[in-house]
Design a protein around this motif. Structure first.
Motif, mmCIF file in Angstrom:
data_model
loop_
_atom_site.group_PDB
_atom_site.id
_atom_site.type_symbol
_atom_site.label_atom_id
_atom_site.label_comp_id
_atom_site.label_asym_id
_atom_site.label_seq_id
_atom_site.Cartn_x
_atom_site.Cartn_y
_atom_site.Cartn_z
ATOM 1 N N TYR A 86 20.550 51.482 45.767
ATOM 2 C CA TYR A 86 20.777 50.356 46.692
ATOM 3 C C TYR A 86 20.104 50.637 48.035
ATOM 4 N N TYR A 87 20.286 51.855 48.532
ATOM 5 C CA TYR A 87 19.653 52.259 49.791
ATOM 6 C C TYR A 87 18.129 52.191 49.660
ATOM 7 N N ASP A 88 17.604 52.750 48.580
ATOM 8 C CA ASP A 88 16.153 52.764 48.370
ATOM 9 C C ASP A 88 15.586 51.348 48.293
ATOM 10 N N GLN A 91 15.507 49.965 51.727
ATOM 11 C CA GLN A 91 14.453 50.635 52.490
ATOM 12 C C GLN A 91 13.089 50.052 52.127
ATOM 13 N N LEU A 92 12.875 49.773 50.841
ATOM 14 C CA LEU A 92 11.624 49.154 50.406
ATOM 15 C C LEU A 92 11.449 47.780 51.049
ATOM 16 N N ARG A 93 12.515 47.013 51.107
ATOM 17 C CA ARG A 93 12.442 45.695 51.760
ATOM 18 C C ARG A 93 12.058 45.834 53.226
ATOM 19 N N LEU A 94 12.676 46.804 53.907
ATOM 20 C CA LEU A 94 12.335 47.028 55.315
ATOM 21 C C LEU A 94 10.885 47.461 55.475
ATOM 22 N N ASP A 95 10.447 48.340 54.585
ATOM 23 C CA ASP A 95 9.044 48.789 54.626
ATOM 24 C C ASP A 95 8.102 47.598 54.467
ATOM 25 N N GLU A 110 13.690 35.302 53.443
ATOM 26 C CA GLU A 110 14.489 35.646 52.266
ATOM 27 C C GLU A 110 14.768 37.143 52.222
ATOM 28 N N ILE A 111 13.766 37.949 52.546
ATOM 29 C CA ILE A 111 13.962 39.407 52.584
ATOM 30 C C ILE A 111 15.006 39.750 53.642
ATOM 31 N N GLU A 112 14.864 39.194 54.829
ATOM 32 C CA GLU A 112 15.822 39.466 55.903
ATOM 33 C C GLU A 112 17.228 39.016 55.519
ATOM 34 N N ALA A 113 17.324 37.838 54.898
ATOM 35 C CA ALA A 113 18.638 37.300 54.530
ATOM 36 C C ALA A 113 19.311 38.120 53.434
ATOM 37 N N SER A 114 18.512 38.808 52.618
ATOM 38 C CA SER A 114 19.087 39.548 51.494
ATOM 39 C C SER A 114 19.338 41.021 51.796
ATOM 40 N N LEU A 115 18.957 41.482 52.978
ATOM 41 C CA LEU A 115 19.196 42.891 53.320
ATOM 42 C C LEU A 115 20.691 43.199 53.334
ATOM 43 N N LEU A 116 21.048 44.290 52.707
ATOM 44 C CA LEU A 116 22.402 44.845 52.712
ATOM 45 C C LEU A 116 23.455 43.948 52.082
ATOM 46 N N LEU A 117 23.044 42.982 51.281
ATOM 47 C CA LEU A 117 24.023 42.152 50.579
ATOM 48 C C LEU A 117 24.623 42.934 49.420
ATOM 49 N N GLU A 121 26.098 39.548 44.884
ATOM 50 C CA GLU A 121 25.484 38.419 45.579
ATOM 51 C C GLU A 121 23.968 38.414 45.393
ATOM 52 N N LEU A 122 23.368 39.596 45.365
ATOM 53 C CA LEU A 122 21.924 39.675 45.110
ATOM 54 C C LEU A 122 21.600 39.155 43.707
ATOM 55 N N GLU A 123 22.436 39.527 42.724
ATOM 56 C CA GLU A 123 22.221 39.061 41.373
ATOM 57 C C GLU A 123 22.372 37.552 41.288
ATOM 58 N N ASP A 124 23.352 36.988 41.983
ATOM 59 C CA ASP A 124 23.549 35.542 41.999
ATOM 60 C C ASP A 124 22.358 34.819 42.616
ATOM 61 N N ARG A 125 21.746 35.424 43.647
ATOM 62 C CA ARG A 125 20.599 34.819 44.319
ATOM 63 C C ARG A 125 19.374 34.750 43.418
ATOM 64 N N GLU A 126 19.290 35.647 42.444
ATOM 65 C CA GLU A 126 18.130 35.672 41.560
ATOM 66 C C GLU A 126 17.965 34.349 40.810
ATOM 67 N N TRP A 127 19.051 33.623 40.608
ATOM 68 C CA TRP A 127 19.014 32.394 39.817
ATOM 69 C C TRP A 127 18.883 31.156 40.681
ATOM 70 N N GLU A 128 18.849 31.313 41.979
ATOM 71 C CA GLU A 128 18.743 30.149 42.867
ATOM 72 C C GLU A 128 17.314 29.716 43.040
#
Length: 128
Positions: A86-88, A91-95, A110-117, A121-128
């Motif tokens: 999860y951390y990695d 970190q990749l998103r931040l990079d 979208e990247i900013e909105a999904s950080l640290l979720l 919730e991340l899995e649910d977002r995959e289908w939106e």
């Protein structure tokens, strides 16, 4: 995520306000107990020797109570590995956000909105 009603939003706002007031009051009490900077060095040292330990413990307790910290986590190896992944991933998103690659505004948001979720919730977002 369910939409909150105005009553729920107001209730949440009041809860947050009472929490802030409680934290402020506790910190103000501790601040009032701390010696005045205009006192002599001698008085300050006397206060430090007789009161500092208790005062510091009260400060620690206040921070723990109001900031919900100091948990003694005992994660299994598997849980540690999940947390590391999860951390990695974050970190990749931040990079990506801080790199020179061109990303559209929508993707950046979208990247900013999904950080640290949470993972769910991340899995649910995959289908939106």
């Amino acid at each position: 995520m369910p939409i909150s009603t105005p009553v729920e939003m107001l209730s949440q706002a009041f809860s947050a306000l009472f929490w802030i007031v409680g934290l402020h009051k506790s910190l103000q009490q501790l601040s009032d107990e701390f010696p005045n900077s205009r006192q002599s060095q001698e008085r300050f040292e006397l206060w430090w020797q007789t009161n500092y330990s208790t005062w510091a413990e009260q400060l620690k307790t206040t921070v723990i109570n109001y900031r919900n910290i100091n948990h003694q986590w005992e994660f299994s190896i598997e849980q540690q590995q999940v947390l590391q992944r999860y951390y990695d991933a974050n970190q990749l998103r931040l990079d990506c956000l801080h790199s020179n690659c061109e990303v559209t505004l929508a993707i950046r948001q979208e990247i900013e909105a999904s950080l640290l979720l949470p993972q769910k919730e991340l899995e649910d977002r995959e289908w939106e």
